[in-house]
Motif scaffolding. Structure first.
Motif, PDB file in Angstrom:
ATOM      1  N   ARG A  57       0.841  -1.192   0.000  1.00 13.86           N
ATOM      2  CA  ARG A  57       0.000   0.000   0.000  1.00 13.86           C
ATOM      3  C   ARG A  57       0.879   1.245   0.000  1.00 13.86           C
ATOM      4  O   ARG A  57       1.804   1.356   0.804  1.00 13.86           O
ATOM      5  CB  ARG A  57      -0.892  -0.025   1.258  1.00 13.86           C
ATOM      6  CG  ARG A  57      -1.862   1.116   1.387  1.00 13.86           C
ATOM      7  CD  ARG A  57      -3.140   0.833   0.651  1.00 13.86           C
ATOM      8  NE  ARG A  57      -3.983   2.002   0.595  1.00 13.86           N
ATOM      9  CZ  ARG A  57      -5.226   2.054   1.050  1.00 13.86           C
ATOM     10  NH1 ARG A  57      -5.769   0.992   1.589  1.00 13.86           N
ATOM     11  NH2 ARG A  57      -5.934   3.155   0.954  1.00 13.86           N
ATOM     12  N   ASP A  60      -3.031   6.179  -1.679  1.00 15.37           N
ATOM     13  CA  ASP A  60      -4.317   5.712  -2.216  1.00 15.37           C
ATOM     14  C   ASP A  60      -4.136   4.615  -3.261  1.00 15.37           C
ATOM     15  O   ASP A  60      -5.059   4.342  -4.032  1.00 15.37           O
ATOM     16  CB  ASP A  60      -5.057   6.888  -2.881  1.00 15.37           C
ATOM     17  CG  ASP A  60      -5.620   7.812  -1.821  1.00 15.37           C
ATOM     18  OD1 ASP A  60      -5.683   7.380  -0.647  1.00 15.37           O
ATOM     19  OD2 ASP A  60      -5.975   8.955  -2.166  1.00 15.37           O
ATOM     20  N   GLU A  61      -2.929   4.041  -3.296  1.00 23.39           N
ATOM     21  CA  GLU A  61      -2.661   3.031  -4.326  1.00 23.39           C
ATOM     22  C   GLU A  61      -2.083   1.756  -3.713  1.00 23.39           C
ATOM     23  O   GLU A  61      -1.565   1.761  -2.598  1.00 23.39           O
ATOM     24  CB  GLU A  61      -1.643   3.570  -5.344  1.00 23.39           C
ATOM     25  CG  GLU A  61      -2.129   4.739  -6.160  1.00 23.39           C
ATOM     26  CD  GLU A  61      -1.046   5.251  -7.106  1.00 23.39           C
ATOM     27  OE1 GLU A  61      -1.394   5.573  -8.253  1.00 23.39           O
ATOM     28  OE2 GLU A  61       0.134   5.336  -6.697  1.00 23.39           O
ATOM     29  N   PRO A 134      -5.406   1.824  -8.199  1.00 19.50           N
ATOM     30  CA  PRO A 134      -6.053   2.537  -7.095  1.00 19.50           C
ATOM     31  C   PRO A 134      -6.439   1.566  -5.980  1.00 19.50           C
ATOM     32  O   PRO A 134      -6.777   0.410  -6.257  1.00 19.50           O
ATOM     33  CB  PRO A 134      -7.317   3.133  -7.727  1.00 19.50           C
ATOM     34  CG  PRO A 134      -7.285   2.797  -9.158  1.00 19.50           C
ATOM     35  CD  PRO A 134      -6.178   1.847  -9.436  1.00 19.50           C
ATOM     36  N   SER A 136      -8.995   1.431  -4.484  1.00 20.29           N
ATOM     37  CA  SER A 136     -10.401   1.038  -4.687  1.00 20.29           C
ATOM     38  C   SER A 136     -10.529  -0.215  -5.558  1.00 20.29           C
ATOM     39  O   SER A 136     -11.618  -0.763  -5.705  1.00 20.29           O
ATOM     40  CB  SER A 136     -11.202   2.189  -5.313  1.00 20.29           C
ATOM     41  OG  SER A 136     -10.579   2.593  -6.513  1.00 20.29           O
TER      42      SER A 136
END
Ligand SMILES: Cc1cc2nc3c(=O)[nH]c(=O)nc-3n(C[C@H](O)[C@H](O)[C@H](O)COP(=O)(O)OP(=O)(O)OC[C@H]3O[C@@H](n4cnc5c(N)ncnc54)[C@H](O)[C@@H]3O)c2cc1C
Length: 293
Positions: A57, A60-61, A134, A136
């Motif tokens: 990590r 945000d990636e 990402p 997400s």
């Protein structure tokens, strides 16, 4: 097609959040997105917990590094679900699943591998070299990838059982037809007792296999937990296909060795069914564990 529809897209359907489903599922259904799943690595296949691809990590990636091999749809895929290590002591709680789009920098598709059979399906090496995605794109919860794989592998194994059953039924039908047409010593080879006994054995295996599969499919669709039975199906149906296709090919004589005959292709396609989605030996390990041994 079956890999995409019955094996991989169900991961997105079951473990994806609302945003991920809205983004990817419609295009998976329309065929605009072709999917793959990358678990196996050059150094490990059966022992999934030993995989080496990492995902670290950074803000945000996640950054993925590692190599995968034998990945079906690897060349064609637009989306690939990648199993990678995200850290932690417990090897079973250190794997996470990520959805990686094919155009992400650092996602490199290697060569399409030359195979014995399954000519219409591409199988490739895949590389992840500082591949940034990402955060997400994490599927489900971090660290729960191994359990998500175990949950979904039951259906994957049932899919192999169905394909093996269908393949065996088809090859028996083709062989019965051939044996009625082909003549030796002045009569159809179907009139020799050996031919009849071989075909009777094969047809009986197919009938018995269908009964087990029918029961399993009803229970699976009803949502029952069938790790043992799906592993039994994968084991038995793929081994049964191997036995049936080999005996049927023998009845084609020299023509059974010629690539233009469907039985030859069926023979080459059948061999991998005992290997992928977990080998026959790994199915026995799972079944033994489920039996409390
Ligand atoms: C055409 C094809 C398509 C594939 N598609 C995909 C895909 O889309 N995605 C993906 O992730 N993978 C895919 N695979 C990989 C496949 O799932 C693996 O090849 C398989 O799980 C075996 O792993 P391995 O090749 O590393 O063999 P290994 O794990 O090295 O096994 C070698 C031998 O040792 C035996 N063995 C290993 N452990 C044990 C044990 N505990 N007890 C007894 N025997 C054992 C095995 O049964 C086997 O006989 C594909 C493979 C092929 C050939």
């Amino acid at each position: 097609m079956t890999l995409h529809s019955d094996v991989i897209v169900p991961y997105l359907h079951e473990f994806g959040n609302a945003a991920q489903k809205a983004k990817w599922l419609p295009k998976c259904a329309s065929g605009e997105l072709v999917t793959a799943i990358a678990m196996t690595e050059p150094s490990t296949g059966s022992d999934l917990a030993a995989l080496r691809t990492t995902a670290r990590r950074e803000g945000d990636e996640y950054v993925l590094d590692g190599a995968k091999t034998f990945i079906s749809n690897g060349t064609l895929c637009d989306l690939c679900i990648v199993a990678a290590k995200t850290g932690g002591e417990d090897p079973h709680r250190s794997i996470s699943l990520f959805v990686v789009e094919a155009d992400r920098p650092g996602f490199v598709k290697g060569k399409k591998l030359a195979k014995m059979g399954m000519a219409s399906q591409d199988t490739s090496e895949l590389f992840f070299e500082d591949c940034r995605i990402p955060a997400s794109n994490l599927l489900g919860q971090e660290g729960l990838g191994f359990f998500m794989l175990m949950r979904k592998l039951a259906q994957e194994r049932l899919v192999v059982g169905v394909a093996a059953q269908a393949g065996a039924a088809q090859v028996v039908a083709d062989t019965v037809r051939y044996c009625k047409e082909r003549e030796a010593f002045g009569r159809p080879i179907a009139k020799f007792q050996n031919t009849q006994f071989e075909l009777v054995d094969c047809a009986t295996e197919v009938e018995v296999g269908q009964a087990f599969l029918d029961r399993l499919l009803v229970d699976h669709v009803a949502g029952k937990h069938l790790v043992k039975e799906c592993s039994m199906s994968k084991l038995w149906h793929s081994e049964m296909l191997g036995r049936v296709v080999d005996r049927c090919l023998q009845l084609f004589g020299g023509y059974g060795y010629m690539l233009e005959y469907p039985v030859t292709r069926a023979y080459m396609d059948a061999r991998v069914q005992r290997i992928y989605a977990g080998t026959s030996e790994i199915m026995k390990v799972i079944i033994a564990k489920q039996m409390g041994l």
